[in-house]
Design an enzyme around this catalytic site. Structure first.
Site, PDB file in Angstrom:
ATOM      1  N   ASP A 143       0.537  -1.417   0.412  1.00  0.00           N
ATOM      2  CA  ASP A 143       0.176   0.046   0.265  1.00  0.00           C
ATOM      3  C   ASP A 143       0.487   1.004  -0.140  1.00  0.00           C
ATOM      4  OD1 ASP A 143      -2.500  -1.463   0.568  1.00  0.00           O
ATOM      5  OD2 ASP A 143      -3.253  -0.439   1.752  1.00  0.00           O
ATOM      6  N   HIS A 169       3.414  -1.895   2.993  1.00  0.00           N
ATOM      7  CA  HIS A 169       3.651  -0.424   2.896  1.00  0.00           C
ATOM      8  C   HIS A 169       4.696  -0.591   2.061  1.00  0.00           C
ATOM      9  CE1 HIS A 169       0.595  -0.166   5.686  1.00  0.00           C
ATOM     10  NE2 HIS A 169      -0.142   0.322   5.195  1.00  0.00           N
TER      11      HIS A 169
HETATM   12 ZN   LIG Z   1      -2.928   3.416   3.451  1.00  0.00          ZN
END
Ligand SMILES: [Zn+2]
Length: 204
Positions: free
Chosen positions: A10, A153
């Protein structure tokens, strides 16, 4: 048959961490999925995302401004999704089919607002710089299993997750895992993408 695991990242794209993630998966002949934030797509980061897509990596929708969807009007939410879809489609020629709600904030109404399939995944709080590389490695390895969706992430500052992947990927490759995109995982498990089914997937 090889066990399949879908790593997802992400908050990109960017020119610092995203390219390192791509190279690491390439080393193992694998793929992963990137959930892009619309406002992080600029001329330089779009080049990285395009290169990823050309190599078979998947680009999906993580909103435009990273605002919790439960705090947005229907119109604002639709704009977040559409604007990000348009940018991603321009990069890779394909419209995103998956959505990861920012902060995994959603309610039962959320599913009615888009025809995308909702994805959560299992993470290790790797957005927190205080979580060490060792903890990231241990946690991801502890829950890795056939059909699991891993939530990490590739934020521009997140070198620790790159360093963790350098230890995670060889171990999982040794254990016989294949690193696949979300679409590949859904296809492999014979699960159809269904709009508005009230499910947010973390494993298949
Ligand atoms: Zn996010």
């Amino acid at each position: 048959m090889a066990k399949k695991i879908a790593f997802t990242f992400d908050d990109g794209p960017n020119t610092s961490v995203t390219p390192q993630v791509i190279s690491l998966f390439e080393e193992y002949g694998g793929k992963c999925t990137f959930f892009l934030i619309g406002q992080n797509i600029n001329e330089e980061s779009a080049k990285i995302a395009k290169e990823a897509s050309q190599k078979g990596f998947e680009l999906e929708n993580h909103s435009f401004t990273h605002t919790a969807m439960t705090e947005l009007s229907d119109e604002a939410l639709m704009k977040e999704l559409d604007d990000t879809d348009a940018l991603i489609e321009k990069i890779c020629g394909k419209k995103p089919v998956f959505f990861r709600p920012p902060y995994i904030a959603y309610d039962s109404e959320s599913f009615k607002k888009t025809d995308k399939t909702f994805i959560c995944g299992i993470g290790c709080n790797d957005w927190d710089e205080n979580v060490s590389v060792e903890t990231r490695v241990e946690e991801v390895l502890s829950y890795s299993d056939d059909g699991v969706i891993v939530l990490l992430h590739d934020s521009y500052y997140n070198q620790k997750t790159v360093d963790a992947l350098k230890q995670i990927l060889p171990v999982l490759a040794d254990r016989g895992y294949e690193f696949v995109t979300l679409l590949e995982l859904f296809e492999n498990k014979g699960i159809e993408l269904t709009a508005n089914n009230g499910i947010i997937y973390s494993r298949l």
